[in-house]
Scaffold this motif. Sequence first.
Motif: not given
Length: 453
Positions: A182-198
């Motif tokens: 989940i950590g790796y998946l969330f980090g990539q999502y955050k990087r691609i979208t430029n949003r901290y959408e927790s």
Amino acid sequence: MATKLDATGNEAVERIYEQVVSRNQGETEFHQAVREVISSLGPVLDKHPEYAEACIIERVCEPERQIIFRVPWMTDQGQIKINRGFRVEFNSALGPYKGGLRFHPSVYLGIVKFLGFEQIFKNALTGMPIGGGKGGSDFDPKGRSDHEIMRFCQSFMTELYRHLGEYTDVPAGDIGVGGREIGYLFGQYKRITNRYESGVLTGKGLTWGGARVRTEATGYGSVFFTEEMLATTGESFDGKAVTISGSGNVAIYAAEKVIELGGRVVSMSDSNGYVVDERGLNLDLVKDIKEVRRGRISEYVESQKRARYVADGSIWDVPCDVALPSATQNELDETAATTLVQNGCVAVAEGANMPCTPAAVHVFQDAKVAFAPGKAANAGGVATSALEMQQNASRDSWTFEHSENRLKSIMVDIHATCFETAQEYGAPGDYVLGANIAGFVKVADAMLAHGLI
């Protein structure tokens, strides 16, 4: 011609099931999940003809969206590997799609659809505003390095991110997907979208948006449901011998809550075999073996000489009062169910998703053994994921005690809903029928309100 349904002679339901099998050939787990639900719905169609007129069952059996994609990644040795990724966004009548991601070699479209279909009704039973979905990949994380798993997760999310969002689709973990993934998946999502959408992923770490009790929730919740089920006949866990299949997250925390409530966990298992300790398993040792050492359950007997280990075989041969199948689908068959009944088992609750075969369920019901289907008994995990979404939306963090109280309240309500619905439809004590009808009616009413979409 599809196999006839067991629980109803309703011709409309028979026709729908045959249509599902024809349209989804080869997806046997999905067929099983559909049959298990819609075989309960004949009385509902009689009472609510508007559901048939609006083709609600046909619509709910057809996913709103099925996404299949390529996941290329590289090993530590520089070899290129290709896996297949899936996300089935099944039904959003009650809220954004919600359901876990499973990384396991057995994953194919039929598995993902079975899990997603179950998730629709499980999520509805929680009373939370979440729809049903599921996803995953045939990637096997076992034996892979952290770097390999990170590269795979980043590649997987690079495709999947475009379909996600806190108001669209919110994945979580499942088999093979824990806090690391989940950590790796969330980090990539955050990087691609430029949003901290927790709120876009649940099962996160406590320091970056996760919720207390999420780790324990599925196991704790299944025990809370079973406790309510036992209470209807004046029983409790106190003094009961309990067998729990598996030794992963669900099994370990189910065992923890059973012990806290006075029960005695006499057996647990993994894919190689099972261990038996009649005086009660030392759960701290099990946790050390499985969560710290990442070892095999057979190691338990190295320091606990009173215990015995059985390679292969069936854990359901171990006499018990309560059985909590918490490993994987279809692990408990008709033969095992018959053995449990003969050994005096009084209650069975599914901690895993569909671990009991249809024939096993019939054995329990014919013997008047209290039986809780997974969509009710193991709903605590997704319920707590929805509580994590609440905390993310309000930028809040709850205490463990408050979170556990919320979880218990939800499970007590799910039990009451299933129990009362079964009574309403003339089948007192039939938690399968109660769960299926209660979940379906909630989704069906929302679908009617939204029109033909």
